[in-house]
Write a protein that holds these residues in place. Structure first.
Motif, PDB file in Angstrom:
ATOM      1  N   ALA A  88       0.793  -1.226   0.073  1.00 18.00           N
ATOM      2  CA  ALA A  88       0.023  -0.017  -0.029  1.00 18.00           C
ATOM      3  C   ALA A  88       0.996   1.349   0.074  1.00 18.00           C
ATOM      4  CB  ALA A  88      -0.870   0.106   1.228  1.00 18.00           C
ATOM      5  N   MET A  89       2.022   1.272   0.932  1.00 18.21           N
ATOM      6  CA  MET A  89       2.758   2.479   0.515  1.00 18.21           C
ATOM      7  C   MET A  89       3.582   2.484  -0.574  1.00 18.21           C
ATOM      8  SD  MET A  89       4.071   4.816   2.472  1.00 18.21           S
ATOM      9  CE  MET A  89       5.696   5.873   2.219  1.00 18.21           C
ATOM     10  N   ILE A  90       3.821   1.420  -1.421  1.00 15.03           N
ATOM     11  CA  ILE A  90       4.431   1.556  -2.614  1.00 15.03           C
ATOM     12  C   ILE A  90       3.221   2.340  -3.710  1.00 15.03           C
ATOM     13  CG2 ILE A  90       5.166   0.362  -4.623  1.00 15.03           C
ATOM     14  CD1 ILE A  90       6.315  -1.491  -2.725  1.00 15.03           C
ATOM     15  N   ARG A  91       2.066   1.570  -3.645  1.00 11.73           N
ATOM     16  CA  ARG A  91       1.054   2.224  -4.478  1.00 11.73           C
ATOM     17  C   ARG A  91       1.028   3.813  -4.224  1.00 11.73           C
ATOM     18  NH1 ARG A  91      -1.482  -2.672  -2.818  1.00 11.73           N
ATOM     19  NH2 ARG A  91      -1.030  -4.227  -4.297  1.00 11.73           N
ATOM     20  N   SER A  92       0.827   4.191  -2.873  1.00 11.56           N
ATOM     21  CA  SER A  92       0.498   5.549  -2.628  1.00 11.56           C
ATOM     22  C   SER A  92       1.404   6.647  -2.966  1.00 11.56           C
ATOM     23  CB  SER A  92       0.303   5.695  -1.030  1.00 11.56           C
ATOM     24  OG  SER A  92       1.528   5.568  -0.268  1.00 11.56           O
ATOM     25  N   GLY A  93       2.653   6.043  -3.234  1.00 15.87           N
ATOM     26  CA  GLY A  93       3.688   6.871  -3.949  1.00 15.87           C
ATOM     27  C   GLY A  93       3.572   7.392  -5.321  1.00 15.87           C
ATOM     28  N   LEU A  94       3.328   6.599  -6.110  1.00 19.34           N
ATOM     29  CA  LEU A  94       3.058   6.554  -7.757  1.00 19.34           C
ATOM     30  C   LEU A  94       2.014   7.840  -8.041  1.00 19.34           C
ATOM     31  CD1 LEU A  94       4.017   2.863  -8.399  1.00 19.34           C
ATOM     32  CD2 LEU A  94       5.678   4.909  -8.536  1.00 19.34           C
ATOM     33  N   PRO A  95       2.544   8.279  -9.057  1.00 20.84           N
ATOM     34  CA  PRO A  95       1.403   9.148  -9.761  1.00 20.84           C
ATOM     35  C   PRO A  95       0.371   8.109 -10.312  1.00 20.84           C
ATOM     36  CG  PRO A  95       3.619   9.948 -10.390  1.00 20.84           C
ATOM     37  CD  PRO A  95       3.842   8.464  -9.802  1.00 20.84           C
ATOM     38  N   ARG A 182       2.955  -0.639 -14.354  1.00 24.77           N
ATOM     39  CA  ARG A 182       4.243  -1.309 -14.589  1.00 24.77           C
ATOM     40  C   ARG A 182       5.343  -0.965 -13.570  1.00 24.77           C
ATOM     41  NH1 ARG A 182       7.887  -5.134 -16.338  1.00 24.77           N
ATOM     42  NH2 ARG A 182       9.715  -4.223 -17.637  1.00 24.77           N
ATOM     43  N   ALA A 183       5.088   0.381 -13.201  1.00 25.17           N
ATOM     44  CA  ALA A 183       6.082   0.923 -12.053  1.00 25.17           C
ATOM     45  C   ALA A 183       5.731   0.429 -10.631  1.00 25.17           C
ATOM     46  CB  ALA A 183       5.929   2.219 -11.844  1.00 25.17           C
ATOM     47  N   GLU A 184       4.599  -0.021 -10.423  1.00 25.97           N
ATOM     48  CA  GLU A 184       4.230  -0.658  -9.336  1.00 25.97           C
ATOM     49  C   GLU A 184       4.891  -2.060  -9.082  1.00 25.97           C
ATOM     50  OE1 GLU A 184       0.164  -2.482  -7.664  1.00 25.97           O
ATOM     51  OE2 GLU A 184       0.072  -0.788  -8.290  1.00 25.97           O
ATOM     52  N   ARG A 185       4.889  -2.874 -10.424  1.00 28.63           N
ATOM     53  CA  ARG A 185       5.263  -4.104 -10.593  1.00 28.63           C
ATOM     54  C   ARG A 185       6.790  -4.267 -10.210  1.00 28.63           C
ATOM     55  NH1 ARG A 185       1.638  -4.776 -14.648  1.00 28.63           N
ATOM     56  NH2 ARG A 185       2.994  -4.618 -16.336  1.00 28.63           N
ATOM     57  N   LEU A 186       7.383  -3.309 -10.702  1.00 28.04           N
ATOM     58  CA  LEU A 186       8.734  -3.001 -10.564  1.00 28.04           C
ATOM     59  C   LEU A 186       9.222  -2.832  -9.215  1.00 28.04           C
ATOM     60  CD1 LEU A 186       9.782  -1.197 -14.110  1.00 28.04           C
ATOM     61  CD2 LEU A 186      10.387  -3.651 -13.165  1.00 28.04           C
ATOM     62  N   LEU A 187       8.380  -1.905  -8.566  1.00 25.27           N
ATOM     63  CA  LEU A 187       8.910  -1.570  -7.245  1.00 25.27           C
ATOM     64  C   LEU A 187       8.469  -2.830  -6.244  1.00 25.27           C
ATOM     65  CD1 LEU A 187       7.582   1.982  -7.185  1.00 25.27           C
ATOM     66  CD2 LEU A 187       9.725   1.329  -6.039  1.00 25.27           C
ATOM     67  N   LEU A 188       7.544  -3.217  -6.403  1.00 24.21           N
ATOM     68  CA  LEU A 188       7.296  -4.541  -5.725  1.00 24.21           C
ATOM     69  C   LEU A 188       8.325  -5.544  -5.817  1.00 24.21           C
ATOM     70  CD1 LEU A 188       3.320  -4.856  -6.127  1.00 24.21           C
ATOM     71  CD2 LEU A 188       4.244  -4.471  -4.006  1.00 24.21           C
ATOM     72  N   ALA A 189       8.654  -5.595  -6.942  1.00 23.84           N
ATOM     73  CA  ALA A 189       9.915  -6.793  -7.077  1.00 23.84           C
ATOM     74  C   ALA A 189      11.167  -6.266  -6.362  1.00 23.84           C
ATOM     75  CB  ALA A 189      10.037  -6.862  -8.691  1.00 23.84           C
ATOM     76  N   CYS A 190      11.470  -4.878  -6.420  1.00 20.09           N
ATOM     77  CA  CYS A 190      12.539  -4.483  -5.664  1.00 20.09           C
ATOM     78  C   CYS A 190      12.360  -4.527  -4.072  1.00 20.09           C
ATOM     79  CB  CYS A 190      12.790  -3.255  -6.292  1.00 20.09           C
ATOM     80  SG  CYS A 190      14.146  -2.246  -5.251  1.00 20.09           S
ATOM     81  N   ALA A 191      11.156  -4.443  -3.677  1.00 25.38           N
ATOM     82  CA  ALA A 191      11.059  -4.511  -2.396  1.00 25.38           C
ATOM     83  C   ALA A 191      11.029  -6.096  -1.961  1.00 25.38           C
ATOM     84  CB  ALA A 191       9.588  -3.708  -1.867  1.00 25.38           C
ATOM     85  N   ALA A 192      10.382  -6.866  -2.601  1.00 23.07           N
ATOM     86  CA  ALA A 192      10.563  -8.324  -2.279  1.00 23.07           C
ATOM     87  C   ALA A 192      11.942  -8.654  -2.030  1.00 23.07           C
ATOM     88  CB  ALA A 192       9.762  -9.106  -3.391  1.00 23.07           C
ATOM     89  N   ASP A 193      12.864  -8.378  -3.093  1.00 17.45           N
ATOM     90  CA  ASP A 193      14.262  -8.733  -2.824  1.00 17.45           C
ATOM     91  C   ASP A 193      14.746  -8.146  -1.515  1.00 17.45           C
ATOM     92  OD1 ASP A 193      14.302 -10.052  -5.513  1.00 17.45           O
ATOM     93  OD2 ASP A 193      15.209  -8.119  -6.646  1.00 17.45           O
ATOM     94  N   ALA A 194      14.481  -6.942  -1.162  1.00 20.05           N
ATOM     95  CA  ALA A 194      14.869  -6.459   0.015  1.00 20.05           C
ATOM     96  C   ALA A 194      14.544  -6.912   1.354  1.00 20.05           C
ATOM     97  CB  ALA A 194      14.775  -4.836  -0.262  1.00 20.05           C
ATOM     98  N   ILE A 195      13.226  -7.342   1.142  1.00 17.04           N
ATOM     99  CA  ILE A 195      12.592  -8.064   2.480  1.00 17.04           C
ATOM    100  C   ILE A 195      12.861  -9.523   2.535  1.00 17.04           C
ATOM    101  CG2 ILE A 195      11.136  -6.065   2.654  1.00 17.04           C
ATOM    102  CD1 ILE A 195       8.740  -7.740   1.677  1.00 17.04           C
ATOM    103  N   GLY A 196      13.242 -10.096   1.590  1.00 17.87           N
ATOM    104  CA  GLY A 196      13.142 -11.552   1.577  1.00 17.87           C
ATOM    105  C   GLY A 196      12.039 -12.395   1.636  1.00 17.87           C
ATOM    106  N   CYS A 197      10.820 -11.711   1.173  1.00 20.67           N
ATOM    107  CA  CYS A 197       9.707 -12.493   0.934  1.00 20.67           C
ATOM    108  C   CYS A 197       8.806 -12.033  -0.352  1.00 20.67           C
ATOM    109  CB  CYS A 197       8.806 -12.469   2.116  1.00 20.67           C
ATOM    110  SG  CYS A 197       8.118 -10.923   2.480  1.00 20.67           S
TER     111      CYS A 197
END
Length: 206
Positions: A88-95, A182-197
């Motif tokens: 939700a945080m990721i989505r709230s930051g994108l235009p 597309r930006a949301e998917r890319l950010l979620l992928a980056c976040a997943a790598d950073a949090i290990g899930c």
């Protein structure tokens, strides 16, 4: 009996008018006359309430920063699940798209931050406040065992905010090079790598 002052109301109206003028014309082409026309006032009347355009635009920037960050805080406040809270945080930051008024306003005001220390200070406040929200989510997720952070929470948070800013600029360009989904998917992928899930199953989950 003296009539109550309407100065506060007038100033609020001028901030709203300046906000519209910045979005419509952009910072490079903005003139005092544009703000006056939006407010249905004379240029002299605008300067009565704000002695310079810089004073007025600083107030526009401050209000925009507070509104944007408050929206992000509201988006995650009542979500107990750490993974959904991060998404939700990721989505709230994108235009939402090229016409996202608030994001366009912040990007326009950011163009003068490299030349004016006062605008830069407000831009830094915007950045640090978002980093703080992210770091809180990441730290809480790690504390509950939901996340296994690959870096400290603040480092991950700073990277995510910077990536959002970059994608946001691409989304709001005259010819967008990436869309919001597309930006949301890319950010979620980056976040997943950073949090290990994995966060893939949360894409589009509202």
């Amino acid at each position: 009996m003296a009539r109550p002052s309407r100065a506060h109301e007038r100033r609020a109206g001028l901030v709203a008018a300046a906000r519209r003028a910045v979005v419509e014309r952009g910072m490079l082409d903005l003139r005092l006359r544009d703000v006056a026309e939006q407010a249905d006032m004379s240029p002299g009347s605008v300067l009565y309430y704000y002695p310079t355009m810089t004073d007025l635009l600083r107030e526009v920037q401050r209000e925009a920063v507070d509104r944007f960050c408050a929206g992000r805080e509201d988006a995650v406040r009542h979500e107990p699940d750490p993974r959904r809270r991060l998404a939700a945080m990721i989505r709230s930051g994108l235009p939402s798209g090229p016409g996202d008024e608030l994001c366009v306003l912040l990007y326009e005001l950011g163009t003068i931050a490299r030349r004016d220390a006062s605008y830069a200070a407000e831009h830094i406040r915007l950045y640090e406040r978002q980093v703080g929200i992210y770091a809180g989510i990441l730290g809480a997720g790690a504390a509950t065992g939901a996340f296994t952070l690959t870096r400290d929470a603040t480092t991950i948070a700073r990277n995510l905010v910077a990536l959002e800013d970059g994608f946001g600029l691409h989304i709001t360009m005259a010819v967008p090079t990436v869309d919001t989904a597309r930006a949301e998917r890319l950010l979620l992928a980056c976040a997943a790598d950073a949090i290990g899930c994995d966060l893939d199953d949360l894409e589009g989950d509202r």
